[in-house]
Design an enzyme around this catalytic site. Structure first.
Site, mmCIF file in Angstrom:
data_model
loop_
_atom_site.group_PDB
_atom_site.id
_atom_site.type_symbol
_atom_site.label_atom_id
_atom_site.label_comp_id
_atom_site.label_asym_id
_atom_site.label_seq_id
_atom_site.Cartn_x
_atom_site.Cartn_y
_atom_site.Cartn_z
ATOM 1 N N TYR A 78 11.810 12.993 -25.296
ATOM 2 C CA TYR A 78 13.073 12.671 -23.664
ATOM 3 C C TYR A 78 13.589 11.133 -23.372
ATOM 4 O O TYR A 78 14.935 11.569 -22.577
ATOM 5 C CB TYR A 78 11.497 13.791 -22.775
ATOM 6 C CG TYR A 78 12.658 13.453 -21.638
ATOM 7 C CD1 TYR A 78 13.595 14.486 -21.283
ATOM 8 C CD2 TYR A 78 11.884 12.458 -20.860
ATOM 9 C CE1 TYR A 78 13.500 14.370 -20.248
ATOM 10 C CE2 TYR A 78 11.928 13.336 -18.907
ATOM 11 C CZ TYR A 78 12.898 13.725 -19.053
ATOM 12 O OH TYR A 78 13.827 13.990 -17.512
HETATM 13 P P1 NAP Z 1 14.508 22.755 -15.120
HETATM 14 O O1 NAP Z 1 14.619 23.827 -13.869
HETATM 15 O O2 NAP Z 1 14.617 22.989 -16.601
HETATM 16 O O3 NAP Z 1 16.436 23.179 -14.813
HETATM 17 C C1 NAP Z 1 16.863 22.367 -15.966
HETATM 18 C C2 NAP Z 1 17.987 22.744 -16.247
HETATM 19 O O4 NAP Z 1 19.283 22.376 -17.489
HETATM 20 C C3 NAP Z 1 17.800 24.289 -16.359
HETATM 21 O O5 NAP Z 1 19.152 25.055 -15.726
HETATM 22 C C4 NAP Z 1 18.910 24.406 -17.452
HETATM 23 O O6 NAP Z 1 19.596 26.268 -17.573
HETATM 24 C C5 NAP Z 1 19.962 22.886 -18.441
HETATM 25 N N1 NAP Z 1 19.619 23.438 -19.697
HETATM 26 C C6 NAP Z 1 19.101 22.861 -20.106
HETATM 27 N N2 NAP Z 1 19.108 23.208 -21.111
HETATM 28 C C7 NAP Z 1 20.587 23.151 -21.607
HETATM 29 C C8 NAP Z 1 22.006 23.410 -22.222
HETATM 30 N N3 NAP Z 1 21.890 22.780 -24.092
HETATM 31 N N4 NAP Z 1 23.095 23.449 -21.940
HETATM 32 C C9 NAP Z 1 23.716 23.867 -20.800
HETATM 33 N N5 NAP Z 1 22.086 23.703 -19.729
HETATM 34 C C10 NAP Z 1 21.119 23.626 -20.236
HETATM 35 O O7 NAP Z 1 14.032 21.247 -15.018
HETATM 36 P P2 NAP Z 1 14.701 20.392 -13.619
HETATM 37 O O8 NAP Z 1 13.418 19.401 -12.899
HETATM 38 O O9 NAP Z 1 15.123 20.604 -12.713
HETATM 39 O O10 NAP Z 1 15.569 19.278 -13.915
HETATM 40 C C11 NAP Z 1 16.693 18.979 -13.656
HETATM 41 C C12 NAP Z 1 16.782 17.570 -13.792
HETATM 42 O O11 NAP Z 1 16.371 16.213 -13.403
HETATM 43 C C13 NAP Z 1 17.437 17.021 -15.569
HETATM 44 O O12 NAP Z 1 18.557 16.494 -16.178
HETATM 45 C C14 NAP Z 1 15.854 16.323 -15.905
HETATM 46 O O13 NAP Z 1 15.907 14.794 -16.929
HETATM 47 C C15 NAP Z 1 16.037 14.772 -14.474
HETATM 48 N N6 NAP Z 1 14.369 15.056 -13.934
HETATM 49 C C16 NAP Z 1 13.648 16.165 -13.966
HETATM 50 C C17 NAP Z 1 12.309 15.482 -13.155
HETATM 51 C C18 NAP Z 1 11.027 16.557 -12.398
HETATM 52 O O14 NAP Z 1 10.384 16.136 -12.561
HETATM 53 N N7 NAP Z 1 11.302 17.975 -13.173
HETATM 54 C C19 NAP Z 1 12.079 13.684 -13.311
HETATM 55 C C20 NAP Z 1 12.920 12.821 -13.399
HETATM 56 C C21 NAP Z 1 14.113 13.550 -13.612
HETATM 57 P P3 NAP Z 1 19.686 27.143 -19.634
HETATM 58 O O15 NAP Z 1 17.630 26.603 -19.430
HETATM 59 O O16 NAP Z 1 20.313 28.139 -18.192
HETATM 60 O O17 NAP Z 1 20.374 26.534 -20.066
#
Ligand code: NAP
Length: 315
Positions: free
Chosen positions: A195
């Protein structure tokens, strides 16, 4: 690692970590006034990737309610339709573009359909992401983990940016937002190799591309997010006892980036840690290795935690 988990599991620590005060201290944010957000995005086209769940969906809803035309990208069509519905119910405009960002042809097709229908986008929020938490020794026969994370977190957004940048350049304006992670600025911990390497690769690409795009009037913001309580972070038990933001709260950080267009958004303590760890990189790597060695063979049951174990795969 066991000791750290025991400390975090202590009822006092749990209450502290879950308190509003701790959340505000560790993840400071302030809601963007509606009038400022509306002035920045009303009538503008904003593409949000990963808009089906979590942070992307919350960001799209907020931007749509402020008058942006939001273009929603992710794989799950029904969930995208749900986000679009909430945007339109709040009086906004949304268009869904189901797409797998790890598929090169699909991204090419997505970019051309979007430009044909909406012209150059004003703001691109690169938010879609895939997280995998797994140790190297559990990954010896899982090279696909590295391919998948690189596909979604690095190559997909690079392709999309390369396809959409010419339109922004031709117009002489645009704003790029990258949702990165504090893991890209503080030292990597054990189990995050797939990741964090993929997120860091895009972070470096993005900052390099930003210096070039600036010559053509395009601004760029890297948002280094700490913990957000989404389906991505949910499988990691230790995060239950760490202060984190709700998706709607984290979306305020993204909206502020859209309004103010700073080069970087990050929690204060990550900035301090980045400086400190640059000076203390070697000792940290020794400590991280020791913590990992102490915890890896410990049965999950010994902490009394649910058996989520080391192998936690997030979408
Ligand atoms: P999440 O709820 O799992 O959402 C991830 C999103 O990415 C979903 O809408 C998913 O949609 C989409 N996605 C995944 N694979 C994809 C693909 N192959 N093509 C198109 N879309 C895809 O996670 P989140 O926490 O909201 O994460 C959002 C961002 O924040 C990410 O970049 C993550 O690295 C970053 N982030 C998160 C955290 C945390 O603690 N959660 C911390 C730091 C940074 P589908 O499955 O429908 O494709």
């Amino acid at each position: 690692m066991g000791t750290l988990e025991n400390v975090l599991d202590h009822p006092v620590m749990v209450r502290l970590a879950r308190s509003r005060a701790a959340t505000r201290l560790v993840n400071p944010y302030s809601p963007v006034p509606d009038s400022r957000l509306r002035a920045a995005v009303s009538g503008r086209t904003v593409l949000v990737t990963g808009a089906s769940y979590g942070l992307g969906a919350a960001t799209a809803r907020r931007l749509g309610a402020a008058g942006a035309t939001v273009l929603l990208v992710a794989r799950t069509a029904e969930a995208l339709a749900g986000t679009a519905e909430s945007v339109t119910a709040a009086g906004g405009t949304a268009h869904s573009y189901p797409c797998d960002l790890s598929d090169p042809e699909a991204v090419k097709d997505l970019a051309s359909r979007i430009e044909e229908r909406h012209g150059a986008v004003d703001v691109l929020v690169n938010n879609a992401g895939k997280s995998i938490r797994r140790s190297i020794e559990d990954s010896y026969d899982r090279f696909h983990d590295y391919e998948r994370t690189i596909g979604v977190n690095y190559l997909g957004p690079v392709r999309l940016m390369l396809a959409l940048l010419p339109g922004m350049r031709a117009r002489g304006r645009g704003h790029l937002v990258n949702i990165s992670t504090i893991g890209a600025i503080i030292p990597p911990g054990p189990r995050w190799s797939a990741y964090q390497a993929s997120k860091s690769a895009f972070d470096v690409f993005f900052r390099s591309a930003a210096t070039e795009a600036a010559c053509d009037g395009i601004t760029a913001t890297s948002v280094y997010m700490a913990l957000i309580r989404t389906r991505m972070s949910a499988p990691t038990a230790v995060f239950d006892n760490v202060p984190g933001l709700a998706p709607d709260e984290a979306a305020e950080l993204v909206c502020r980036a859209v309004v103010d267009r700073p080069r970087r958004v990050s929690p204060w303590w990550a900035d301090v840690a980045e400086l400190g760890f640059t000076a203390a990189r070697w000792p940290w790597e020794v400590v991280a290795g020791r913590l990992f060695a102490a915890g890896r063979n410990r049965p999950a049951a010994s902490t009394g935690r649910p058996t989520k174990r080391a192998e936690e795969v997030r979408r």
